[in-house]
Design a protein around this motif. Structure first.
Motif, PDB file in Angstrom:
ATOM      1  N   GLY A   4      10.774  11.115  61.321  1.00 56.41           N
ATOM      2  CA  GLY A   4      11.152  11.163  59.625  1.00 56.41           C
ATOM      3  C   GLY A   4      10.289  13.366  59.255  1.00 56.41           C
ATOM      4  N   ALA A   5      10.339  13.947  60.943  1.00 58.84           N
ATOM      5  CA  ALA A   5       9.545  14.819  60.175  1.00 58.84           C
ATOM      6  C   ALA A   5      10.867  15.738  60.259  1.00 58.84           C
ATOM      7  N   VAL A   6      10.055  16.954  59.517  1.00 55.93           N
ATOM      8  CA  VAL A   6      11.323  18.064  59.100  1.00 55.93           C
ATOM      9  C   VAL A   6      10.591  19.066  60.947  1.00 55.93           C
ATOM     10  N   ILE A   7      11.444  19.894  60.867  1.00 56.23           N
ATOM     11  CA  ILE A   7      11.384  20.469  62.021  1.00 56.23           C
ATOM     12  C   ILE A   7      11.898  22.381  62.021  1.00 56.23           C
ATOM     13  N   LEU A   8      11.013  22.768  61.243  1.00 58.09           N
ATOM     14  CA  LEU A   8      11.559  24.442  60.788  1.00 58.09           C
ATOM     15  C   LEU A   8      11.587  26.120  62.039  1.00 58.09           C
ATOM     16  N   ARG A   9      12.723  26.080  62.278  1.00 64.17           N
ATOM     17  CA  ARG A   9      12.008  27.208  63.252  1.00 64.17           C
ATOM     18  C   ARG A   9      12.548  28.636  62.564  1.00 64.17           C
ATOM     19  N   ILE A  10      11.130  29.673  62.035  1.00 65.75           N
ATOM     20  CA  ILE A  10      11.209  30.334  61.545  1.00 65.75           C
ATOM     21  C   ILE A  10      10.839  31.668  63.087  1.00 65.75           C
ATOM     22  N   GLY A  11      11.488  32.870  62.110  1.00 68.93           N
ATOM     23  CA  GLY A  11      12.160  33.925  63.044  1.00 68.93           C
ATOM     24  C   GLY A  11      10.930  34.880  62.992  1.00 68.93           C
ATOM     25  N   GLY A  34      -3.641  26.189  61.104  1.00 74.13           N
ATOM     26  CA  GLY A  34      -3.411  27.279  61.594  1.00 74.13           C
ATOM     27  C   GLY A  34      -3.983  28.434  60.801  1.00 74.13           C
ATOM     28  N   MET A  35      -5.018  28.079  59.413  1.00 78.38           N
ATOM     29  CA  MET A  35      -5.011  28.747  58.579  1.00 78.38           C
ATOM     30  C   MET A  35      -5.831  30.758  59.396  1.00 78.38           C
ATOM     31  N   ASN A  36      -5.698  30.409  60.652  1.00 79.86           N
ATOM     32  CA  ASN A  36      -6.123  31.674  60.783  1.00 79.86           C
ATOM     33  C   ASN A  36      -5.483  32.335  61.773  1.00 79.86           C
ATOM     34  N   GLY A  37      -4.281  31.900  61.354  1.00 80.97           N
ATOM     35  CA  GLY A  37      -2.933  32.842  61.509  1.00 80.97           C
ATOM     36  C   GLY A  37      -2.043  33.504  60.800  1.00 80.97           C
ATOM     37  N   ALA A  38      -0.629  34.063  61.188  1.00 81.75           N
ATOM     38  CA  ALA A  38      -0.156  34.610  59.960  1.00 81.75           C
ATOM     39  C   ALA A  38       0.058  33.710  59.036  1.00 81.75           C
ATOM     40  N   VAL A  39       0.433  32.879  58.907  1.00 78.99           N
ATOM     41  CA  VAL A  39       1.896  31.781  58.298  1.00 78.99           C
ATOM     42  C   VAL A  39       0.960  30.957  57.086  1.00 78.99           C
ATOM     43  N   ASP A  49       0.338  13.219  51.326  1.00 76.88           N
ATOM     44  CA  ASP A  49       0.879  13.572  51.264  1.00 76.88           C
ATOM     45  C   ASP A  49       2.264  14.039  51.509  1.00 76.88           C
ATOM     46  N   TYR A  50       1.195  15.659  52.466  1.00 81.83           N
ATOM     47  CA  TYR A  50       2.204  15.964  53.169  1.00 81.83           C
ATOM     48  C   TYR A  50       1.322  16.247  54.465  1.00 81.83           C
ATOM     49  N   PHE A  51       1.701  16.756  56.016  1.00 78.17           N
ATOM     50  CA  PHE A  51       1.427  17.543  56.689  1.00 78.17           C
ATOM     51  C   PHE A  51       1.867  18.627  57.102  1.00 78.17           C
ATOM     52  N   LEU A  52       0.876  19.628  57.039  1.00 77.98           N
ATOM     53  CA  LEU A  52       1.971  20.619  57.269  1.00 77.98           C
ATOM     54  C   LEU A  52       1.681  21.324  58.688  1.00 77.98           C
ATOM     55  N   GLN A  53       2.124  21.432  60.098  1.00 74.20           N
ATOM     56  CA  GLN A  53       1.211  21.858  61.523  1.00 74.20           C
ATOM     57  C   GLN A  53       2.115  22.878  61.385  1.00 74.20           C
ATOM     58  N   ILE A  54       1.066  23.920  61.136  1.00 76.04           N
ATOM     59  CA  ILE A  54       1.051  25.122  61.291  1.00 76.04           C
ATOM     60  C   ILE A  54       0.677  26.159  62.846  1.00 76.04           C
ATOM     61  N   ALA A  55      -0.436  25.487  62.988  1.00 69.40           N
ATOM     62  CA  ALA A  55      -0.954  26.127  64.240  1.00 69.40           C
ATOM     63  C   ALA A  55      -1.021  25.813  65.560  1.00 69.40           C
ATOM     64  N   THR A  70       6.067  23.910  62.368  1.00 64.85           N
ATOM     65  CA  THR A  70       7.564  24.982  62.635  1.00 64.85           C
ATOM     66  C   THR A  70       7.369  25.018  64.253  1.00 64.85           C
ATOM     67  N   SER A  71       8.540  26.067  64.534  1.00 60.00           N
ATOM     68  CA  SER A  71       8.984  26.044  65.330  1.00 60.00           C
ATOM     69  C   SER A  71       9.388  26.846  65.318  1.00 60.00           C
ATOM     70  N   THR A  72      10.051  28.042  66.204  1.00 61.45           N
ATOM     71  CA  THR A  72      10.188  29.550  66.429  1.00 61.45           C
ATOM     72  C   THR A  72      12.111  29.422  67.401  1.00 61.45           C
ATOM     73  N   VAL A  73      12.136  30.657  66.607  1.00 58.65           N
ATOM     74  CA  VAL A  73      13.701  31.179  67.540  1.00 58.65           C
ATOM     75  C   VAL A  73      13.233  31.511  68.458  1.00 58.65           C
ATOM     76  N   SER A  74      12.152  31.307  69.250  1.00 56.25           N
ATOM     77  CA  SER A  74      11.473  31.113  70.909  1.00 56.25           C
ATOM     78  C   SER A  74      12.095  30.660  71.433  1.00 56.25           C
ATOM     79  N   VAL A  75      12.819  29.642  71.190  1.00 57.21           N
ATOM     80  CA  VAL A  75      13.074  28.387  71.823  1.00 57.21           C
ATOM     81  C   VAL A  75      14.838  28.275  71.853  1.00 57.21           C
ATOM     82  N   PHE A  76      15.498  29.879  71.633  1.00 60.62           N
ATOM     83  CA  PHE A  76      16.063  30.262  72.238  1.00 60.62           C
ATOM     84  C   PHE A  76      16.280  32.059  73.729  1.00 60.62           C
TER      85      PHE A  76
END
Length: 241
Positions: free
Chosen positions: A126-133, A7-12, A53-59, A83-89
């Motif tokens: 075993g993944a971590v899901i982060l819902r961001i705004g 996701g390096m072409n994005g904002a985050v 060690d880590y894989f950060l899926q932001i794209a 990285t997920s989103t508050v838009s799931v609501f």
């Protein structure tokens, strides 16, 4: 330590990449022009070759790509952060939201992210899901709140913002720290990431106008009446202001 980041072409992702470098974590950038996303063997080979060690899926990308990533990282013992989103609501509902709140979006983007979350859980428990705004950057030019406010002012000459909408939002620098913490210290689970404890969008826009010494004309509106704030005591992130 090493991390693959998408996701390096994005904002985050650029902010996350800088945070990784600050912590002395080697980064490998996934370039979709060089590494295909539609071939499971190629995805596995890329991850296996770099041994992160880590894989950060932001794209954003096809759900099938995420499935391949989840399968490969689980098999190879790599911690996956998605990285997920508050838009799931639903935009028809209102919060505040907690970890017990059930995703119920009817919009395409929210439905896509719900499907992504289900895919991650199915193939890498075993993944971590982060819902961001909605993210607040440092300048215009990318998909963040500053850019929205600047573009709106340039197009309309005035920015009408609601005094009765309470968005989930955080500064990109702080979100990046949470995402890297997601890889380094957070236990597998779904987390809600938000810095806004009490401010309406109108109050946020006024604060950002003063902070950036912008010439924006910000006017009050009550067209949008909703509370999109997410609360999760397990996340260590500074309050907005």
């Amino acid at each position: 330590m090493k991390a693959i980041i998408t996701g390096m072409n994005g904002a985050v992702a650029p902010f996350v990449n800088r945070e990784l470098e600050k912590r002395g974590i080697e980064t490998v950038i996934w370039d979709r022009a060089k590494v295909p996303t539609d071939n499971e063997k190629d995805v596995f080979h890329f991850i296996h070759e770099h041994k992160p060690d880590y894989f950060l899926q932001i794209a954003t990308g096809p759900v099938e790509w995420l499935e391949y990533i989840a399968k490969a990282t689980k098999e190879l013992g790599v911690k996956l952060v998605f990285t997920s989103t508050v838009s799931v609501f639903s935009e028809q509902g209102t919060g505040p939201y907690t970890i017990e709140s059930v995703p119920d979006s009817e919009e395409d983007y929210g439905l896509y992210k719900i499907e992504c979350e289900k895919t991650v859980r199915a193939f890498h428990p075993g993944a971590v899901i982060l819902r961001i705004g909605w993210q607040i950057g440092t300048s215009a030019g990318s998909n963040n709140m500053i850019d929205f406010l600047e573009r709106t002012f340039q197009e309309k000459g005035v920015i009408e913002v609601s005094t009765e909408w309470y968005p989930s939002t955080s500064f990109l620098t702080e979100t990046a720290k949470v995402i890297v913490d997601g890889a380094a210290i957070l236990e597998p689970d779904t987390y809600l990431v938000n810095s806004n404890k009490k401010y309406s969008f109108y109050e946020i826009a006024q604060h950002l106008k003063e902070k950036h010494k912008a010439e924006w004309i910000v006017q009050k509106s009550t067209d949008l009446k909703r509370d999109d704030r997410m609360f999760d005591d397990r996340i260590n992130i500074p309050e907005l202001f």
